[in-house]
Motif scaffolding. Sequence first.
Motif, PDB file in Angstrom:
ATOM      1  N   ARG A   3       4.300 -64.838 -10.470  1.00  0.00           N
ATOM      2  CA  ARG A   3       4.318 -65.472 -11.591  1.00  0.00           C
ATOM      3  C   ARG A   3       3.168 -65.752 -12.351  1.00  0.00           C
ATOM      4  NH1 ARG A   3       9.308 -69.333 -12.294  1.00  0.00           N
ATOM      5  NH2 ARG A   3      10.510 -67.388 -12.024  1.00  0.00           N
ATOM      6  N   ALA A   4       2.249 -66.572 -11.527  1.00  0.00           N
ATOM      7  CA  ALA A   4       1.002 -66.979 -12.227  1.00  0.00           C
ATOM      8  C   ALA A   4      -0.058 -65.764 -12.399  1.00  0.00           C
ATOM      9  CB  ALA A   4       0.255 -67.970 -11.149  1.00  0.00           C
ATOM     10  N   VAL A   5       0.039 -64.607 -11.568  1.00  0.00           N
ATOM     11  CA  VAL A   5      -0.912 -63.665 -11.969  1.00  0.00           C
ATOM     12  C   VAL A   5      -0.308 -62.915 -13.289  1.00  0.00           C
ATOM     13  CG1 VAL A   5      -1.511 -61.213 -11.100  1.00  0.00           C
ATOM     14  CG2 VAL A   5      -1.495 -63.140  -9.342  1.00  0.00           C
ATOM     15  N   VAL A   6       0.990 -62.665 -13.421  1.00  0.00           N
ATOM     16  CA  VAL A   6       1.382 -62.102 -14.585  1.00  0.00           C
ATOM     17  C   VAL A   6       1.206 -63.061 -15.809  1.00  0.00           C
ATOM     18  CG1 VAL A   6       3.545 -61.365 -15.616  1.00  0.00           C
ATOM     19  CG2 VAL A   6       3.147 -60.769 -13.269  1.00  0.00           C
ATOM     20  N   SER A   7       1.419 -64.238 -15.662  1.00  0.00           N
ATOM     21  CA  SER A   7       0.858 -65.310 -17.026  1.00  0.00           C
ATOM     22  C   SER A   7      -0.462 -65.201 -17.339  1.00  0.00           C
ATOM     23  CB  SER A   7       1.512 -66.577 -16.395  1.00  0.00           C
ATOM     24  OG  SER A   7       2.775 -66.696 -16.341  1.00  0.00           O
ATOM     25  N   SER A   8      -1.102 -65.195 -16.142  1.00  0.00           N
ATOM     26  CA  SER A   8      -2.723 -65.007 -16.498  1.00  0.00           C
ATOM     27  C   SER A   8      -3.184 -63.779 -17.183  1.00  0.00           C
ATOM     28  CB  SER A   8      -3.522 -65.146 -15.265  1.00  0.00           C
ATOM     29  OG  SER A   8      -3.194 -66.311 -14.452  1.00  0.00           O
ATOM     30  N   ALA A   9      -2.546 -62.642 -16.711  1.00  0.00           N
ATOM     31  CA  ALA A   9      -2.758 -61.357 -17.273  1.00  0.00           C
ATOM     32  C   ALA A   9      -2.387 -61.246 -18.830  1.00  0.00           C
ATOM     33  CB  ALA A   9      -2.124 -60.204 -16.337  1.00  0.00           C
ATOM     34  N   ALA A  10      -1.375 -61.824 -18.892  1.00  0.00           N
ATOM     35  CA  ALA A  10      -0.636 -61.851 -20.303  1.00  0.00           C
ATOM     36  C   ALA A  10      -1.631 -62.679 -21.169  1.00  0.00           C
ATOM     37  CB  ALA A  10       0.823 -61.981 -20.265  1.00  0.00           C
ATOM     38  N   THR A  11      -1.811 -63.692 -20.606  1.00  0.00           N
ATOM     39  CA  THR A  11      -2.739 -64.590 -21.565  1.00  0.00           C
ATOM     40  C   THR A  11      -4.099 -63.804 -21.956  1.00  0.00           C
ATOM     41  OG1 THR A  11      -1.677 -66.586 -20.604  1.00  0.00           O
ATOM     42  CG2 THR A  11      -4.042 -66.753 -21.563  1.00  0.00           C
ATOM     43  N   ALA A  12      -4.698 -63.286 -20.889  1.00  0.00           N
ATOM     44  CA  ALA A  12      -5.976 -62.361 -21.279  1.00  0.00           C
ATOM     45  C   ALA A  12      -5.729 -61.440 -21.832  1.00  0.00           C
ATOM     46  CB  ALA A  12      -6.652 -62.101 -19.707  1.00  0.00           C
ATOM     47  N   ALA A  13      -4.545 -60.795 -22.067  1.00  0.00           N
ATOM     48  CA  ALA A  13      -4.549 -59.539 -22.804  1.00  0.00           C
ATOM     49  C   ALA A  13      -4.198 -60.056 -24.330  1.00  0.00           C
ATOM     50  CB  ALA A  13      -3.231 -58.697 -22.461  1.00  0.00           C
ATOM     51  N   GLY A  14      -3.493 -61.239 -24.485  1.00  0.00           N
ATOM     52  CA  GLY A  14      -3.567 -61.883 -25.868  1.00  0.00           C
ATOM     53  C   GLY A  14      -4.641 -62.502 -26.510  1.00  0.00           C
ATOM     54  N   ILE A  15      -5.538 -62.799 -25.610  1.00  0.00           N
ATOM     55  CA  ILE A  15      -6.684 -63.096 -26.004  1.00  0.00           C
ATOM     56  C   ILE A  15      -7.581 -61.985 -26.591  1.00  0.00           C
ATOM     57  CG2 ILE A  15      -8.962 -64.510 -25.492  1.00  0.00           C
ATOM     58  CD1 ILE A  15      -7.390 -66.375 -23.777  1.00  0.00           C
ATOM     59  N   VAL A  16      -7.525 -61.240 -25.806  1.00  0.00           N
ATOM     60  CA  VAL A  16      -8.538 -59.829 -26.150  1.00  0.00           C
ATOM     61  C   VAL A  16      -7.812 -59.321 -27.470  1.00  0.00           C
ATOM     62  CG1 VAL A  16      -9.056 -57.542 -25.564  1.00  0.00           C
ATOM     63  CG2 VAL A  16      -9.128 -59.323 -23.893  1.00  0.00           C
ATOM     64  N   LEU A  17      -6.464 -59.295 -27.872  1.00  0.00           N
ATOM     65  CA  LEU A  17      -5.986 -58.774 -28.999  1.00  0.00           C
ATOM     66  C   LEU A  17      -6.309 -59.677 -30.144  1.00  0.00           C
ATOM     67  CD1 LEU A  17      -2.319 -57.642 -27.814  1.00  0.00           C
ATOM     68  CD2 LEU A  17      -3.996 -56.045 -28.494  1.00  0.00           C
ATOM     69  N   LEU A  18      -6.062 -60.980 -29.828  1.00  0.00           N
ATOM     70  CA  LEU A  18      -6.598 -62.008 -30.851  1.00  0.00           C
ATOM     71  C   LEU A  18      -7.911 -61.705 -31.410  1.00  0.00           C
ATOM     72  CD1 LEU A  18      -4.760 -65.178 -30.284  1.00  0.00           C
ATOM     73  CD2 LEU A  18      -4.444 -63.730 -32.123  1.00  0.00           C
ATOM     74  N   LEU A  19      -8.956 -61.414 -30.407  1.00  0.00           N
ATOM     75  CA  LEU A  19     -10.494 -61.390 -30.766  1.00  0.00           C
ATOM     76  C   LEU A  19     -10.859 -59.969 -31.402  1.00  0.00           C
ATOM     77  CD1 LEU A  19     -11.931 -63.031 -27.748  1.00  0.00           C
ATOM     78  CD2 LEU A  19     -11.692 -63.899 -29.953  1.00  0.00           C
ATOM     79  N   SER A  20     -10.003 -59.003 -31.082  1.00  0.00           N
ATOM     80  CA  SER A  20     -10.291 -57.727 -31.712  1.00  0.00           C
ATOM     81  C   SER A  20      -9.632 -57.769 -33.089  1.00  0.00           C
ATOM     82  CB  SER A  20      -9.405 -56.575 -31.008  1.00  0.00           C
ATOM     83  OG  SER A  20      -8.101 -56.775 -31.176  1.00  0.00           O
ATOM     84  N   LEU A  21      -8.797 -58.548 -33.715  1.00  0.00           N
ATOM     85  CA  LEU A  21      -8.558 -58.442 -35.037  1.00  0.00           C
ATOM     86  C   LEU A  21      -9.648 -58.817 -36.105  1.00  0.00           C
ATOM     87  CD1 LEU A  21      -5.223 -60.744 -34.997  1.00  0.00           C
ATOM     88  CD2 LEU A  21      -5.332 -58.136 -35.370  1.00  0.00           C
ATOM     89  N   LYS A  22      -9.869 -58.087 -37.109  1.00  0.00           N
ATOM     90  CA  LYS A  22     -11.069 -58.131 -38.027  1.00  0.00           C
ATOM     91  C   LYS A  22     -10.284 -58.659 -39.398  1.00  0.00           C
ATOM     92  CE  LYS A  22     -13.304 -54.075 -36.294  1.00  0.00           C
ATOM     93  NZ  LYS A  22     -13.858 -52.782 -36.599  1.00  0.00           N
ATOM     94  N   PRO A  23     -11.080 -59.614 -39.837  1.00  0.00           N
ATOM     95  CA  PRO A  23     -10.471 -60.316 -41.199  1.00  0.00           C
ATOM     96  C   PRO A  23     -10.821 -59.417 -42.119  1.00  0.00           C
ATOM     97  CG  PRO A  23     -12.271 -61.770 -40.294  1.00  0.00           C
ATOM     98  CD  PRO A  23     -11.942 -60.664 -39.193  1.00  0.00           C
ATOM     99  N   HIS A  24     -10.467 -59.536 -43.384  1.00  0.00           N
ATOM    100  CA  HIS A  24     -10.823 -58.760 -44.626  1.00  0.00           C
ATOM    101  C   HIS A  24     -11.887 -59.713 -45.250  1.00  0.00           C
ATOM    102  CE1 HIS A  24      -6.959 -56.765 -43.841  1.00  0.00           C
ATOM    103  NE2 HIS A  24      -7.459 -55.843 -44.709  1.00  0.00           N
ATOM    104  N   ASP A  25     -13.139 -58.987 -45.322  1.00  0.00           N
ATOM    105  CA  ASP A  25     -13.985 -59.571 -46.215  1.00  0.00           C
ATOM    106  C   ASP A  25     -13.985 -58.874 -47.568  1.00  0.00           C
ATOM    107  OD1 ASP A  25     -15.044 -57.514 -44.913  1.00  0.00           O
ATOM    108  OD2 ASP A  25     -17.074 -57.901 -45.013  1.00  0.00           O
ATOM    109  N   GLY A  26     -14.832 -59.594 -48.646  1.00  0.00           N
ATOM    110  CA  GLY A  26     -15.079 -59.262 -49.975  1.00  0.00           C
ATOM    111  C   GLY A  26     -16.148 -58.403 -50.176  1.00  0.00           C
ATOM    112  N   ALA A  27     -17.025 -58.399 -49.302  1.00  0.00           N
ATOM    113  CA  ALA A  27     -18.351 -57.658 -49.440  1.00  0.00           C
ATOM    114  C   ALA A  27     -18.249 -56.331 -48.891  1.00  0.00           C
ATOM    115  CB  ALA A  27     -19.494 -58.690 -48.679  1.00  0.00           C
ATOM    116  N   GLY A  28     -17.156 -55.492 -49.283  1.00  0.00           N
ATOM    117  CA  GLY A  28     -17.165 -54.151 -48.874  1.00  0.00           C
ATOM    118  C   GLY A  28     -18.059 -53.205 -49.652  1.00  0.00           C
ATOM    119  N   ALA A  29     -18.493 -52.102 -49.291  1.00  0.00           N
ATOM    120  CA  ALA A  29     -19.419 -51.234 -49.924  1.00  0.00           C
ATOM    121  C   ALA A  29     -18.565 -50.316 -50.681  1.00  0.00           C
ATOM    122  CB  ALA A  29     -20.435 -50.512 -48.971  1.00  0.00           C
ATOM    123  N   ALA A  30     -17.364 -50.504 -51.384  1.00  0.00           N
ATOM    124  CA  ALA A  30     -16.547 -49.875 -51.816  1.00  0.00           C
ATOM    125  C   ALA A  30     -16.980 -49.098 -52.985  1.00  0.00           C
ATOM    126  CB  ALA A  30     -15.044 -50.578 -52.334  1.00  0.00           C
TER     127      ALA A  30
END
Length: 165
Positions: A3-30
């Motif tokens: 259970r501890a191994v599964v919880s640690s793996a799920a937490t690590a996967a969640g952190i990786v997903l959160l860090l991969s999100l990119k916020p929208h910035d208004g300074a695009g080269a549109a």
Amino acid sequence: MRRAVVSSAATAAGIVLLLSLKPHDGAGAAPVISSGGTGGATDTSSGSPSGSSGSSGSSGSSGSSGSSGSSSTSTRTVTGDAANTRYGPVQVKVTLDGSRITNIDVIQYPSNDHRDQEINSYALPLLNQEAIAAQSAQIDVVSGATFTSDGYTQSLQSALDKAGR
């Protein structure tokens, strides 16, 4: 122990997903999406965007498209405030001949991913046509681009207010 191994793996996967999100910035080269006017504006007045830290200007051409009895001294360009939407800011620059809207350039709009670009390449020219035909910001939203449409009308109304219309 398992259970501890599964919880640690799920937490690590969640952190990786959160860090991969990119916020929208208004300074695009549109690129600027224009209503297609040609010619030059002589009197330029622009407002600064409110609440947006990365507004981009445009040095593209703008002018009149099919107005009768125009006088070059009454042609002016006004930039509306950037309207923040869920997907990023929307900002327009309006060219007026007297009190008549002759051209609208969308100088800032959400373009952070392929879907934003696809939606806005379809919606913004339609919004430009509708606004020029209506000669106001009282236009219908484009289905599938509701947030962009709302930001467009807010920025357009801001520009028209600055122009005294």
